[in-house]
Scaffold this active site. Structure first.
Site, PDB file in Angstrom:
ATOM      1  CG  ASP A  24      -1.976  -1.116   1.187  1.00 40.17           C
ATOM      2  OD1 ASP A  24      -1.958  -1.922   0.241  1.00 40.17           O
ATOM      3  OD2 ASP A  24      -2.790  -1.208   2.133  1.00 40.17           O
ATOM      4  CG  HIS A  55     -15.057   0.123   1.740  1.00 41.20           C
ATOM      5  ND1 HIS A  55     -14.338  -0.093   2.891  1.00 41.20           N
ATOM      6  CD2 HIS A  55     -15.224  -1.080   1.153  1.00 41.20           C
ATOM      7  CE1 HIS A  55     -14.076  -1.394   2.995  1.00 41.20           C
ATOM      8  NE2 HIS A  55     -14.592  -2.014   1.951  1.00 41.20           N
ATOM      9  CE  LYS A  73      -4.067  -4.360   1.346  1.00 37.30           C
ATOM     10  NZ  LYS A  73      -4.775  -3.279   2.040  1.00 37.30           N
ATOM     11  CB  CYS A 126      -2.122  -2.902   5.202  1.00 35.52           C
ATOM     12  SG  CYS A 126      -3.859  -2.366   5.097  1.00 35.52           S
TER      13      CYS A 126
HETATM   14  C1  VGL Z   1      -4.645   0.679   5.735  1.00 37.74           C
HETATM   15  C2  VGL Z   1      -6.223   1.558   7.141  1.00 37.74           C
HETATM   16  C3  VGL Z   1      -7.192   1.429   6.172  1.00 37.74           C
HETATM   17  C4  VGL Z   1      -3.224   0.272   5.526  1.00 37.74           C
HETATM   18  C5  VGL Z   1      -5.607   0.538   4.759  1.00 37.74           C
HETATM   19  O1  VGL Z   1      -2.771   0.208   4.359  1.00 37.74           O
HETATM   20  O2  VGL Z   1      -2.523   0.025   6.536  1.00 37.74           O
HETATM   21  N1  VGL Z   1      -4.967   1.172   6.933  1.00 37.74           N
HETATM   22  N2  VGL Z   1      -6.875   0.917   4.984  1.00 37.74           N
END
Ligand code: VGL
Ligand code: ZN
Length: 198
Positions: free
Chosen positions: A9, A53, A107, A152
């Site tokens: 991410d 979402h 994801k 994540c």
């Molecule tokens: C993430 C919170 C919400 C991450 C993704 O990539 O850690 N954290 N969505």
């Protein structure tokens, strides 16, 4: 033994200026690009939510970002709107070398279930397909870097260890959100599942 680098991410919304900015999140981009040279296989993940979402605070009346609610699958932190499919916030940081990626796995696309882990959605049962991909390629060892350490990266590392991969998290190439001690808890949980923290 076959190894892969899993880059979690590294997207605009998790970097300074983004809607869920992780402090110093962009500092890891160039060193991650350099680390790619040490891996034959590079896989990127991309948080990829539909508009509205269920993990977004504004989708729940009266709720604010970072509140925790009970979802059918358990407790869920509510986030500011982030990484909306096709938007600039969901794009990879512009300096990230995406050319090296054999696979980009998305994801969080299920409207009703968040997905921190690259392996399973937050119901801890719905698979993303990554395990099958790694198994069919004979990949046994994973090194994880990226954002955010305590969400994540953490959940991906623990799931990978539960699935019997040899897992290393390079902490210097991760950055954390750190809500209410979540970083310390994440480190402890990763260690107890046999993840190597470097
Ligand atoms: C993430 C919170 C919400 C991450 C993704 O990539 O850690 N954290 N969505
Ligand atoms: Zn998300």
């Amino acid at each position: 033994m076959s190894k892969a680098l899993l880059v979690i991410d590294v997207q605009n919304d998790f970097c300074p200026g983004g809607s869920l900015a992780v402090p110093d999140g962009d500092a890891i981009v160039e060193p991650i690009n350099t680390l790619m040279d040490a891996f034959e296989t590079v896989i990127l993940t991309q948080d990829w939510h539909p508009a509205g979402h269920s993990s977004f605070a504004f989708s729940h009346k009266g709720k604010s970002p970072f509140d925790v609610i009970e979802m059918p699958y358990g407790p869920q932190v509510l986030w500011p709107e982030h990484c909306v499919q096709g938007g600039q916030g969901a794009a990879f940081h512009p300096a990230l070398n995406t050319d090296r990626a054999d696979l980009i796995i998305r994801k969080g696309y299920n409207p009703q279930i968040d997905s921190y882990s690259a392996f399973f959605e937050n119901d801890q049962t719905t698979p993303t397909g990554l395990k099958g991909y790694l198994d069919t390629r004979g990949i046994t060892d994973l090194t994880l870097v990226g954002l955010a350490t305590d969400f994540c990266v953490h959940f991906s590392a623990v799931d990978a260890a539960k699935l019997d991969f040899q897992v290393t998290v390079k902490e210097a190439l991760c950055r954390a959100i750190d809500l209410d001690g979540s970083l310390a808890a994440a480190r402890e949980n990763m260690i107890s599942h046999g993840v190597t923290l470097l």
